[in-house]
Design an enzyme around this catalytic site. Structure first.
Site, PDB file in Angstrom:
ATOM      1  N   GLU A  60       0.795  -1.230   0.000  1.00 51.94           N
ATOM      2  CA  GLU A  60       0.000   0.000   0.000  1.00 51.94           C
ATOM      3  C   GLU A  60       0.834   1.290   0.000  1.00 51.94           C
ATOM      4  OE1 GLU A  60      -2.631  -0.407   3.351  1.00 51.94           O
ATOM      5  OE2 GLU A  60      -3.524  -2.254   2.597  1.00 51.94           O
ATOM      6  N   GLU A  75      -6.416 -10.720  -1.190  1.00 46.88           N
ATOM      7  CA  GLU A  75      -7.208 -10.471   0.014  1.00 46.88           C
ATOM      8  C   GLU A  75      -8.692 -10.395  -0.346  1.00 46.88           C
ATOM      9  OE1 GLU A  75      -5.659  -7.224   2.373  1.00 46.88           O
ATOM     10  OE2 GLU A  75      -3.596  -7.621   1.724  1.00 46.88           O
TER      11      GLU A  75
END
Length: 382
Positions: free
Chosen positions: A171, A278
């Site tokens: 991220e 995810e």
């Protein structure tokens, strides 16, 4: 006559003894039958044996009881949900917390499951020790790199040969359209070079491990294009990167099939492996900021919501199958609806039902859409 009488008494006694079994003995027998039945059924991993591994994010606690049996039956890959993140596994400069991560690694080895490492460098759960000196000042770039390397050497080195792939940097792209990289202590101290260094150190620690950049909202065009820019920069600078992890934190509202296919095509054009790292399908619109549960806000899993979730899962996996040559894994984020991180984020206490198994570990209707597909007549890749 005496012989018949003896046999009759024996039969009656046996029946009485059988009827007097304790509840715990009966429960154990029932559980044994259920476990045997579960183990004999095809699981997700079997339906997708010719496509890609099917994984699940776990905690040490989820490796016990019914949850463990479900994992063995349905999945062939694991990711540690939290216990390999820096703040957990390396809470202080000279102290490591290996126990929880070792438990997952040992379970993977004992059950012949692939294991992904998550993650090495992230702006959250980083452990404050890595950014500050003993007197509370911010470390310089070279000191930061020394600490980063020591962390990566220790963690990647410990699981070398057990973990086949790492989310090296997590991220790093900003959510703001007018920014490239997310503001963080990593970026403030070292600039964008910290991303390259992380991959270099991870490759040195385990040359055989597959190395991924991992991010969310990677399908949304404006963020997708900035992730592509970062990946292209890394490739152009000969950084040892093998793939991109698309965090599939999606919902019954988005993304569209067109958005998903366009993103898959764009990332595949770089020659990188792609993983859905995810995956869950929320019942609610995406929200970034945490908030309180609103009065009267419902979290009921209605038949309409179940049908919409099933339709979305069906579309996602139809696309995934079309990209089986580029896609090297799909990992669900948590085992079942009994627990999901989405029960706490972004709205604490709002129950979500984002997975293929319900709160009793039973298959939901969305499971059928994912597992029961025709191998022929698949939609041609657009």
């Amino acid at each position: 006559m005496k012989l018949l009488k003896s046999v009759s008494l024996f039969v009656i006694a046996s029946l009485l003894l059988g009827s007097c079994k304790s509840n715990s003995e009966k429960n154990e027998e029932t559980a044994s039958v259920e476990t045997s039945s579960l183990a004999s059924e095809k699981g997700l991993k079997d339906y997708y044996a010719d496509y890609f591994p099917i994984g699940v994010a776990v905690s040490p606690r989820s490796l016990e009881g019914e949850s463990a049996e479900l994992i063995r039956a349905e999945f062939n890959s694991l990711t540690a949900e939290n216990v390999m993140k820096m703040g957990v596994i390396h809470p202080e400069m000279d102290r490591f917390n290996w126990g929880p991560a070792d438990a997952i690694a040992n379970f993977a080895k004992e059950n012949n499951l692939k294991l992904r490492g998550h993650n090495l460098v992230w702006h959250q759960q980083a452990g404050p020790w890595i950014f500050t000196t003993e007197d509370g000042k911010t470390v310089g770039k070279e000191e930061l790199y020394q600490r980063m390397k020591a962390h990566i050497d220790s963690v990647v080195g410990r699981y070398k040969g057990t973990i086949y792939a790492w989310d090296v940097v997590n991220e790093a792209i900003s959510d703001k359209p007018d920014e490239f990289l997310r503001k963080s202590e990593w970026l403030d101290i070292a600039g964008e070079e910290f991303i390259m260094k992380a991959f270099e150190y991870a490759h040195e620690a385990d040359p055989d491990a597959k190395l991924y950049y991992n991010d969310y909202n990677a399908i949304i065009p404006e963020k997708r294009d900035r992730i592509y820019k970062l990946l292209k920069m890394l490739i152009d600078n000969d950084v040892p990167i093998d793939g991109v992890g698309i965090q599939g934190h999606w919902s019954i509202f988005s993304p569209t099939e067109t958005e998903l296919r366009e993103a898959m095509d764009l990332y595949a054009s770089l020659g990188l492996d792609i993983q859905i790292t995810e995956l869950d399908v929320s019942l609610y619109q995406w929200e970034k900021e945490r908030r309180e549960l609103r009065q009267g806000e419902s979290d009921e899993f209605t038949p309409e919501l179940e049908a919409r979730q099933k339709e979305k899962y069906d579309m996602f996996f139809r696309v995934f199958r079309d990209y089986k040559d580029q896609l090297t894994g799909v990992t669900f984020w948590n085992v079942s609806d009994r627990y999901s991180w989405l029960d706490h984020y972004p709205v604490e206490g709002r129950k979500n039902y984002p997975l293929l198994f319900d709160e009793d570990y039973k298959r939901k209707s969305a499971y059928d859409a994912v597992a029961h597909f025709e191998d022929t007549n698949e939609t041609e890749k657009q």
